[in-house]
Design a protein around this motif. Structure first.
Motif, PDB file in Angstrom:
ATOM      1  N   ARG A 181       1.503   5.919  -3.933  1.00  0.00           N
ATOM      2  CA  ARG A 181       0.143   5.496  -4.261  1.00  0.00           C
ATOM      3  C   ARG A 181      -0.556   4.803  -3.094  1.00  0.00           C
ATOM      4  N   ILE A 182       0.192   4.447  -2.060  1.00  0.00           N
ATOM      5  CA  ILE A 182      -0.393   3.612  -1.018  1.00  0.00           C
ATOM      6  C   ILE A 182      -1.483   4.346  -0.232  1.00  0.00           C
ATOM      7  N   GLU A 202       5.611  -0.076  -2.302  1.00  0.00           N
ATOM      8  CA  GLU A 202       5.178   0.441  -1.003  1.00  0.00           C
ATOM      9  C   GLU A 202       4.493  -0.682  -0.232  1.00  0.00           C
ATOM     10  N   LEU A 203       4.958  -0.919   0.974  1.00  0.00           N
ATOM     11  CA  LEU A 203       4.484  -2.049   1.768  1.00  0.00           C
ATOM     12  C   LEU A 203       3.826  -1.571   3.059  1.00  0.00           C
ATOM     13  N   ALA A 204       2.764  -2.255   3.433  1.00  0.00           N
ATOM     14  CA  ALA A 204       2.110  -2.035   4.730  1.00  0.00           C
ATOM     15  C   ALA A 204       1.686  -3.382   5.290  1.00  0.00           C
ATOM     16  N   LEU A 205       1.993  -3.608   6.562  1.00  0.00           N
ATOM     17  CA  LEU A 205       1.553  -4.813   7.268  1.00  0.00           C
ATOM     18  C   LEU A 205       0.306  -4.463   8.065  1.00  0.00           C
ATOM     19  N   LEU A 206      -0.814  -5.088   7.718  1.00  0.00           N
ATOM     20  CA  LEU A 206      -2.100  -4.762   8.330  1.00  0.00           C
ATOM     21  C   LEU A 206      -2.469  -5.777   9.403  1.00  0.00           C
ATOM     22  N   GLY A 266      -8.140   5.635   0.960  1.00  0.00           N
ATOM     23  CA  GLY A 266      -8.107   4.203   1.198  1.00  0.00           C
ATOM     24  C   GLY A 266      -9.447   3.615   1.577  1.00  0.00           C
ATOM     25  N   ASP A 267      -9.520   2.298   1.493  1.00  0.00           N
ATOM     26  CA  ASP A 267     -10.744   1.577   1.844  1.00  0.00           C
ATOM     27  C   ASP A 267     -10.351   0.340   2.641  1.00  0.00           C
ATOM     28  N   TRP A 268     -10.389   0.461   3.958  1.00  0.00           N
ATOM     29  CA  TRP A 268      -9.975  -0.628   4.829  1.00  0.00           C
ATOM     30  C   TRP A 268     -10.893  -1.832   4.704  1.00  0.00           C
ATOM     31  N   THR A 269     -12.148  -1.599   4.402  1.00  0.00           N
ATOM     32  CA  THR A 269     -13.144  -2.673   4.368  1.00  0.00           C
ATOM     33  C   THR A 269     -12.775  -3.762   3.374  1.00  0.00           C
ATOM     34  N   GLN A 270     -12.234  -3.387   2.217  1.00  0.00           N
ATOM     35  CA  GLN A 270     -11.930  -4.394   1.203  1.00  0.00           C
ATOM     36  C   GLN A 270     -10.834  -5.353   1.683  1.00  0.00           C
ATOM     37  N   PHE A 271      -9.916  -4.872   2.515  1.00  0.00           N
ATOM     38  CA  PHE A 271      -8.874  -5.742   3.054  1.00  0.00           C
ATOM     39  C   PHE A 271      -9.417  -6.594   4.203  1.00  0.00           C
ATOM     40  N   ALA A 272     -10.267  -6.004   5.031  1.00  0.00           N
ATOM     41  CA  ALA A 272     -10.870  -6.759   6.132  1.00  0.00           C
ATOM     42  C   ALA A 272     -11.723  -7.903   5.595  1.00  0.00           C
ATOM     43  N   ASP A 273     -12.501  -7.632   4.553  1.00  0.00           N
ATOM     44  CA  ASP A 273     -13.344  -8.671   3.955  1.00  0.00           C
ATOM     45  C   ASP A 273     -12.494  -9.785   3.352  1.00  0.00           C
ATOM     46  N   ILE A 300       0.379  -5.811   2.363  1.00  0.00           N
ATOM     47  CA  ILE A 300      -0.026  -5.168   1.113  1.00  0.00           C
ATOM     48  C   ILE A 300       1.204  -4.537   0.470  1.00  0.00           C
ATOM     49  N   VAL A 301       1.438  -4.854  -0.794  1.00  0.00           N
ATOM     50  CA  VAL A 301       2.530  -4.236  -1.541  1.00  0.00           C
ATOM     51  C   VAL A 301       1.946  -3.596  -2.795  1.00  0.00           C
TER      52      VAL A 301
END
Length: 260
Positions: free
Chosen positions: A28-29, A164-168, A110-117, A129-130
């Motif tokens: 799902r990531i 599922e993990l990602a380090l941003l 995906g939507d990178w903006t929501q994490f950046a904000d 993100i998990v």
């Protein structure tokens, strides 16, 4: 001649079943983090100020068809605390806070903006993100009582869980490392409560079918199944994450030696 053929067919069936199970639930990531954001292996290794100070964002995804319900709030919090500790042992990251994921939504690619904000609001340069997801199936079975031939009707429920993990890196806008862990557990329970000596019972699959876990209540057994399955996924995630980090260190070391 027939026996070797039957044995080969049985082994083939097991392998086929396991390969199918390894893709359940589906990843799902990709609906949160685009694969185009993946940095090279050297990006994480060459950040000098480690451990990285990061926030932990846990997203429970139930949007896929056939998805199992969310973990109960208390179990969700406990899983986050476990991840917070284990991540620091697996990779050079220190979790400063666990951030609510109330406004995080899946988007195509995906939507990178929501994490950046979100990181900007929290004063963070890095986010872990998990994404949690799971699926279940239940079907009727015959349950035997102890070592006797007495049997009762019941149900078997399989739960497959995925972390599922990602380090941003929100400064340079890319993903530093990714890993996943999968869990699989099975619940057997009779059609009605009252056989507390044997049921309900949970088995860890596929590696430890002999170990038994007894849920505290008949009614809460499905919730215990999901908790146990995610605990197994978290253990495998930690191992894979550590291996991925060690692999990056090794690759960087080889590259440095080759260039010197």
């Amino acid at each position: 001649m027939r026996r070797p053929i039957q044995l080969s067919f049985s082994l083939f069936s097991i392998v086929l079943f396991m390969s199918c199970a390894s893709a359940v639930p589906p990843s799902r990531i990709g609906d949160y983090i685009s694969p185009e954001r993946q940095a090279g292996d050297e990006a994480f290794v060459r950040i000098e100020q480690r451990p990285l100070q990061a926030g932990l964002l846990m997203v429970s995804d139930t949007s896929a068809p056939g998805a199992a319900p969310n973990l109960p709030d208390e179990a969700f919090v406990r899983l986050g605390e476990s991840l917070k500790e284990d991540l620091g042992r697996a990779i050079p990251v220190s979790i400063k806070e666990v951030i609510p994921a109330d406004n995080i939504r899946p988007q195509p690619n995906g939507d990178w903006t929501q994490f950046a904000d979100l990181a900007r609001q929290r004063g963070l340069d890095y986010l872990v993100i998990v994404v949690l997801s799971s699926t279940e199936q239940e079907y009727p079975v015959t349950l035997f009582l102890g070592w006797t031939t007495h049997a009762v009707p019941g149900f078997r429920r399989d739960n497959w869980s995925l972390l599922e993990l990602a380090l941003l890196d929100l400064k340079d806008n890319h993903t530093l490392i990714q890993a996943e862990g999968r869990g699989w557990a099975t619940l057997d329970r009779p059609t009605a409560p009252g056989i507390n000596q044997w049921y309900p019972v949970i088995y860890l699959r596929p590696q430890d079918p002999e170990r038994r876990i007894w849920p505290p209540t008949y009614e809460g057994a499905p919730l215990t199944l999901r908790v146990v399955s995610f605990q197994q996924a978290e253990k495998r995630l930690t191992i894979k994450l550590q291996n991925a980090w060690l692999g990056q260190l090794e690759a960087d070391g080889i590259a440095r030696r080759s260039s010197s």
